[in-house]
Design an enzyme around this catalytic site. Structure first.
Site, PDB file in Angstrom:
ATOM      1  N   SER A   1      46.283  23.979  27.141  1.00 53.38           N
ATOM      2  CA  SER A   1      44.989  24.516  26.739  1.00 53.38           C
ATOM      3  C   SER A   1      43.942  24.463  27.849  1.00 53.38           C
ATOM      4  O   SER A   1      43.004  25.254  27.859  1.00 53.38           O
ATOM      5  CB  SER A   1      44.463  23.768  25.508  1.00 53.38           C
ATOM      6  OG  SER A   1      44.401  22.379  25.759  1.00 53.38           O
TER       7      SER A   1
ATOM      8  N   ASP B   1      34.936  18.317  21.386  1.00 52.34           N
ATOM      9  CA  ASP B   1      36.115  17.488  21.162  1.00 52.34           C
ATOM     10  C   ASP B   1      36.283  16.418  22.241  1.00 52.34           C
ATOM     11  O   ASP B   1      37.127  15.533  22.129  1.00 52.34           O
ATOM     12  CB  ASP B   1      37.380  18.340  21.063  1.00 52.34           C
ATOM     13  CG  ASP B   1      37.642  19.180  22.314  1.00 52.34           C
ATOM     14  OD1 ASP B   1      37.016  18.926  23.367  1.00 52.34           O
ATOM     15  OD2 ASP B   1      38.480  20.096  22.236  1.00 52.34           O
TER      16      ASP B   1
ATOM     17  N   HIS C   1      38.335  19.252  26.115  1.00 57.23           N
ATOM     18  CA  HIS C   1      38.423  20.537  26.818  1.00 57.23           C
ATOM     19  C   HIS C   1      37.128  20.851  27.577  1.00 57.23           C
ATOM     20  O   HIS C   1      36.043  20.770  26.997  1.00 57.23           O
ATOM     21  CB  HIS C   1      38.734  21.652  25.823  1.00 57.23           C
ATOM     22  CG  HIS C   1      40.059  21.488  25.150  1.00 57.23           C
ATOM     23  ND1 HIS C   1      40.197  20.901  23.916  1.00 57.23           N
ATOM     24  CD2 HIS C   1      41.317  21.815  25.561  1.00 57.23           C
ATOM     25  CE1 HIS C   1      41.469  20.877  23.583  1.00 57.23           C
ATOM     26  NE2 HIS C   1      42.168  21.423  24.559  1.00 57.23           N
TER      27      HIS C   1
END
Length: 250
Positions: A76, A225, A228
């Site tokens: 990601s 979060d 990221h």
């Protein structure tokens, strides 16, 4: 034309002409629907996890134009998870740096959100169906966050490297290291960090010790979060990768 006039005209047509007219009225909308692909909605999950740059046509186009390819193969972080625009992810920022120097390279984003080293191992053969000049390997974070045994992560990363070297001997490989938050346990996090350096040394690879250098753990450079990178975070990641990548470019 009024409905009454239209009806009168239809009544005056011969039966065969009427059948042709009805058939034509059915075919035209059908052709339009097929031509437009039915306007099918995309699967939001697919849009999130499979970036546009992974299309084989991108690699084919690069090959046809004699453009050398840099493939970013990761999770990601590479995919640019959570960003509104994929052009803000670090692979696209690398492309901007390359273009500013008028170098003949195309950067392909082959990041997949949620990808593990096992997942990368399973799809590496498909990726190598095209010529790749520089291969950036950025995987392992999801292994660590899930507590995957380090022996498994090491074996998968080595298998990916072996596959690249066997199928594409002239490809230069960059290994991007990763680190874990301390809550995973000191022994595990220390050994996890060290395995990247050990793999890079054993295979004589170009090495980025920590791809999230100056980003990881800094709240304002990460999304809500805490994992990221934000747009600003990706700019720093791009600079970190660029330090290792730039000397490898022709």
């Amino acid at each position: 034309m009024s409905k009454a006039q239209n009806k009168q005209m239809n009544l005056n047509l011969p039966t065969s002409a009427m059948q042709k007219l009805l058939r034509l009225c059915y075919i035209i909308p059908l052709v339009l629907i097929l031509g437009c692909g039915g306007d099918k909605k995309k699967n939001p999950k697919q849009e999130e996890t499979i970036p546009e740059q992974t299309e084989p046509s991108k690699l084919t186009e690069a090959s046809e134009n004699s453009t050398e390819t840099i493939l970013c193969f990761g999770d990601s972080i590479t995919a640019g998870y959570g960003l509104e625009d994929s052009n803000d992810a670090f692979p696209a920022l690398l492309q901007e740096k390359i273009d500013s120097l008028d170098l003949n390279y195309v950067v392909v984003n082959s990041g997949l959100s949620g990808e593990t080293t096992a997942g990368g191992k399973s799809r590496i053969d498909w990726v190598l169906n095209q010529d790749i000049d520089i291969f950036l390997l950025e995987l392992g974070a999801n292994d660590g966050l899930r507590g995957v045994p380090l022996s498994e992560t090491r074996a998968n990363l080595q298998a990916i490297i072996n596959t690249v070297e066997e199928k594409s001997p002239n490809t230069k490989i960059i290994l991007a290291g990763m680190q874990l938050p301390p809550n995973m346990g000191q022994k595990y996090t220390t050994e996890f960090r060290e395995l990247y350096a050990e793999i890079a040394e054993a295979n004589d690879l170009a090495f980025i010790p920590f791809i999230l250098k100056d980003v990881g753990g800094i709240a304002e450079l990460n999304q809500s979060d805490g994992i990221h990178p934000t747009v600003e975070g990706h700019k720093i990641v791009a600079n970190t990768v660029w330090e290792v990548l730039k000397p490898m470019l022709k």
